[in-house]
Motif scaffolding. Structure first.
Motif, mmCIF file in Angstrom:
data_model
loop_
_atom_site.group_PDB
_atom_site.id
_atom_site.type_symbol
_atom_site.label_atom_id
_atom_site.label_comp_id
_atom_site.label_asym_id
_atom_site.label_seq_id
_atom_site.Cartn_x
_atom_site.Cartn_y
_atom_site.Cartn_z
ATOM 1 N N LYS A 99 40.457 -69.056 51.173
ATOM 2 C CA LYS A 99 41.395 -69.273 50.077
ATOM 3 C C LYS A 99 40.785 -68.883 48.734
ATOM 4 C CE LYS A 99 45.294 -71.084 51.653
ATOM 5 N NZ LYS A 99 46.609 -70.484 51.359
ATOM 6 N N PHE A 100 41.551 -68.149 47.928
ATOM 7 C CA PHE A 100 41.161 -67.880 46.552
ATOM 8 C C PHE A 100 41.525 -69.093 45.696
ATOM 9 C CE2 PHE A 100 41.806 -62.958 46.851
ATOM 10 C CZ PHE A 100 40.900 -62.918 47.904
ATOM 11 N N HIS A 101 40.754 -69.307 44.636
ATOM 12 C CA HIS A 101 41.001 -70.428 43.730
ATOM 13 C C HIS A 101 41.312 -69.868 42.343
ATOM 14 C CE1 HIS A 101 39.392 -73.681 46.444
ATOM 15 N NE2 HIS A 101 38.983 -72.580 47.056
ATOM 16 N N GLN A 125 44.255 -61.647 49.204
ATOM 17 C CA GLN A 125 44.269 -62.997 49.757
ATOM 18 C C GLN A 125 44.884 -63.019 51.148
ATOM 19 O OE1 GLN A 125 43.734 -66.999 48.842
ATOM 20 N NE2 GLN A 125 43.417 -65.935 50.744
ATOM 21 N N TYR A 178 50.305 -69.023 47.792
ATOM 22 C CA TYR A 178 49.302 -68.390 48.659
ATOM 23 C C TYR A 178 47.874 -68.873 48.406
ATOM 24 C CZ TYR A 178 53.127 -65.068 49.356
ATOM 25 O OH TYR A 178 54.345 -64.507 49.650
ATOM 26 N N CYS A 179 47.594 -69.338 47.196
ATOM 27 C CA CYS A 179 46.229 -69.683 46.809
ATOM 28 C C CYS A 179 46.162 -71.100 46.257
ATOM 29 C CB CYS A 179 45.725 -68.710 45.737
ATOM 30 S SG CYS A 179 45.968 -66.967 46.126
#
Length: 434
Positions: free
Chosen positions: A236-238, A230, A270-271
């Motif tokens: 952005k990761f979900h 990430q 972070y996500c």
């Protein structure tokens, strides 16, 4: 702004034109039923009705967007240039198919309201779908049709500038259980040991003990690796964490465990973090609301995103519940056993409630690849080719690619060997599009 003349402005027309014209092509659209206003408008315009008014861009309309409720439309799918379509309208139309009616049929998931056979988990299967039966499931046909419509407009209005969108990715990390061995409690751990013993699975039994004594990392604990990825990408990761009660279907970890709560909080730094709706919460609004409140208590903000356990959808009830609970985005739309485009698009769209004939505020982010579907390919080369094919289809229309991987996918163990390499292909697919 594109002015559209039609003999009747319906919620279906509003919904469909805004998806194709505004969300995919970036063109604002306005509607009129007044012939004089349309004729007086001397710039960007088209008509969507049964007969043209003059020499304007004319798309002959099918009845579907003017109806209410469900009917049994005649779906004669035929080849059209490099793709397929249905609702043929004839050569007098600028496009020989009503791409708007066809798009509505797919986006509203019209076919899922009609009688069909469900699988063991109560899911609508890919094999039931029109796209699978006619071999266009692996094409984002709605976006392709939108671009064909764009070509017609460009030919008639060469001075109009169309905004260009860029290919993007939205990686989804599904977490049904953060750990394979840790935080399971005494009874579940004891049961796991006994099960391994009777199955003569001494390797797993040994590994379990090593993890529990802190001598090895839990195989599902891949969060450090994912968060490092990430930090290296601009998308952005979900994450979707399961916090529902232990059941026949969901065998996660209690949200009362401090270590689990700490993990969710650290990922949220972070996500994007959403709720993985438990199997029974899909059917029961009170359970769903309880899980929503639990997750909001953990992340200290409103819950904006959900994804269902087992990718199960019970249209329209679950989506109505999400609307009532003011959830903004859902990531459940897709097939667990097939790659492709369940709703025919790689552009997020809003849930249209066919019973109430209204567009809701709930945005549907359909996924196009899930790790379990890639397992159908035996060799790594076949997995790469299947994945790359879908990526190329999304790039073809500058869409948004949504892949779903699980935390255990990155363990590298057993059937998940090389899946890190597949995930890197996805992350690297944006390099030439920056």
């Amino acid at each position: 702004m594109l002015l559209v003349y039609t003999h009747k402005i319906t919620p279906r027309i509003n919904f469909t034109f805004k998806h194709l014209c505004t969300r995919i092509l970036g063109i604002p659209v306005r509607f009129t039923t007044t012939i004089e206003e349309f004729i007086a408008h001397d710039s960007f315009k088209m008509s969507y009705t049964k007969k043209p008014l003059g020499n304007e861009v004319f798309i002959r309309s099918h009845d579907l967007l003017f109806e209410q409720g469900l009917s049994d439309p005649d779906l004669n799918v035929t080849k059209w240039e490099d793709t397929k379509c249905f609702f043929f309208t004839g050569d007098k139309s600028a496009i020989p198919f009503d791409v708007f009616a066809a798009s509505f049929y797919l986006l509203s998931r019209y076919e899922e309201y009609l009688p069909h056979v469900k699988d063991e988990y109560g899911r609508y299967g890919a094999h039931e779908s029109l796209a699978y039966k006619h071999n266009f499931l692996k094409e984002p046909v709605v976006d392709i049709w939108a671009y064909k419509f764009k070509s017609v407009l460009e030919a008639n209005y060469p001075n109009v500038e169309f905004p260009k969108r860029k290919y993007s990715i939205k990686p989804v990390i599904d977490v049904p259980a953060p750990y394979d061995f840790k935080l399971k409690g005494l009874m579940r751990t004891l049961g796991g040991n006994i099960k391994d013993l009777f199955a003569f699975n001494f390797k797993k039994l040994y590994y379990r003990q090593m993890v529990l004594f802190g001598l090895k990392r839990d195989p599902y604990d891949t969060f450090k690796y994912i968060l490092n990825k990430q930090k290296q990408t601009g998308f952005k990761f979900h994450f979707f964490f399961l916090i529902g009660d232990f059941s026949t279907y969901d065998k996660g970890i209690s949200a009362l465990r401090k270590d689990y709560v700490s993990l969710i909080k650290s990922v949220a730094d972070y996500c994007r973090v959403g709720l993985k709706v438990s199997y029974f919460a899909i059917e029961d609004k009170s359970i769903l609301k309880k899980e929503q409140q639990q997750m909001e208590g953990i992340i200290n903000t409103s819950l904006l995103e959900t994804r269902n356990s087992f990718s199960k959808l019970n249209l329209p009830d679950l989506y109505r519940n999400l609307v009532e609970l003011e959830v903004q985005d859902d990531y459940t739309m897709g097939y667990v056993n097939e790659l492709g485009f369940r709703a025919g698009t790689c552009t997020p769209f809003f849930f249209y409630d066919l019973d109430y004939e209204v567009q809701t505020p709930l945005r549907i982010n359909s996924y196009h690849v899930i790790d379990s579907a890639l397992l159908k390919n035996v060799s790594l080369l076949d997995k790469k080719e299947s994945l790359q094919y879908i990526i190329n289809q999304v790039k073809r229309v500058n869409g948004e690619f949504v892949p779903v991987f699980h935390n255990y996918t990155f363990s590298g163990m057993g059937q998940w060997k090389h899946f890190k390499e597949l995930f890197n292909i996805i992350l690297d697919s944006t390099e030439n599009d920056k």
